[in-house]
Design an enzyme around this catalytic site. Structure first.
Site, PDB file in Angstrom:
ATOM      1  N   CYS A  95      14.019 -84.310  68.090  1.00 37.20           N
ATOM      2  CA  CYS A  95      14.164 -83.630  69.381  1.00 37.20           C
ATOM      3  C   CYS A  95      12.780 -83.359  69.978  1.00 37.20           C
ATOM      4  CB  CYS A  95      14.935 -82.321  69.200  1.00 37.20           C
ATOM      5  SG  CYS A  95      14.004 -81.051  68.294  1.00 37.20           S
TER       6      CYS A  95
ATOM      7  N   GLU B 123      12.748 -81.858  60.172  1.00 38.67           N
ATOM      8  CA  GLU B 123      11.366 -82.289  60.382  1.00 38.67           C
ATOM      9  C   GLU B 123      10.391 -81.127  60.242  1.00 38.67           C
ATOM     10  OE1 GLU B 123      14.057 -82.786  62.284  1.00 38.67           O
ATOM     11  OE2 GLU B 123      13.728 -84.390  63.724  1.00 38.67           O
TER      12      GLU B 123
ATOM     13  N   HIS C  84      14.674 -77.092  61.681  1.00 42.37           N
ATOM     14  CA  HIS C  84      15.097 -78.492  61.668  1.00 42.37           C
ATOM     15  C   HIS C  84      14.468 -79.185  60.456  1.00 42.37           C
ATOM     16  CE1 HIS C  84      16.151 -78.958  66.224  1.00 42.37           C
ATOM     17  NE2 HIS C  84      16.643 -77.840  65.702  1.00 42.37           N
TER      18      HIS C  84
ATOM     19  N   CYS D 256      10.610 -81.068  67.631  1.00 44.42           N
ATOM     20  CA  CYS D 256      10.119 -81.755  66.445  1.00 44.42           C
ATOM     21  C   CYS D 256       9.120 -82.859  66.800  1.00 44.42           C
ATOM     22  CB  CYS D 256      11.294 -82.306  65.645  1.00 44.42           C
ATOM     23  SG  CYS D 256      12.326 -80.988  64.949  1.00 44.42           S
TER      24      CYS D 256
END
Length: 156
Positions: free
Chosen positions: A86, A58, A56, A89
């Site tokens: 999410c 992040e 992801h 993260c």
């Protein structure tokens, strides 16, 4: 809420990262980590490219920033993300001790900073970053909506 100019500048950089994801046919989320007014970590979603569910925006930006500082503690850093992080993260942001989280659009299906869950404000952790939302929210949401519209209707 009106933010200082540097907040918009950094979020714009995160939007540019999200556009890279969009161009690579990845869910268009981008992130940048800022330390002492300098971007030290950049990331955009690369789960398809890397065949990695943890790739992801992040996570990539956090790893990049930690490498830059040679330290896993990012307690003097802020992160700018085009969409609400999410659970995974948000957990990484808590563990990295990030100082402030800025994000654009809420993520009602997976968000963990206010929409579906709110891991930050539970008071269960020894670290609680500040969270601000809605910076370039419309632009962030429009990019996501266009991506998923194209996924549903590839000929349009």
């Amino acid at each position: 809420m009106i933010f200082p100019e540097f907040v918009y500048k950094n979020m714009f950089s995160a939007l540019q990262e999200a556009e890279k994801a969009f161009e690579d046919n990845e869910v268009p989320v981008g992130a940048v980590v800022v330390y002492q007014n300098k971007i030290i970590g950049r990331g955009y979603n690369q789960t398809e490219r890397l065949k990695d569910p943890t790739a992801h925006a992040e996570m990539i930006a956090i790893t990049s920033a930690a490498n830059y500082l040679s330290d896993w503690r990012l307690n003097e850093c802020d992160i700018y993300i085009t969409a609400e992080p999410c659970i995974m993260c948000t957990g990484a942001l808590l563990l990295s001790r990030i100082k402030t989280i800025y994000f654009g659009a809420y993520e009602p299906k997976f968000g963990a900073c206010g929409s579906l869950h709110n891991l930050i404000e539970t008071g269960n952790y020894n670290h609680q970053p500040k969270v601000y939302s809605g910076i370039y929210e419309n632009e962030s949401r429009a990019l996501l909506e266009e991506f998923f519209r194209r996924k549903r209707n590839p000929k349009s």
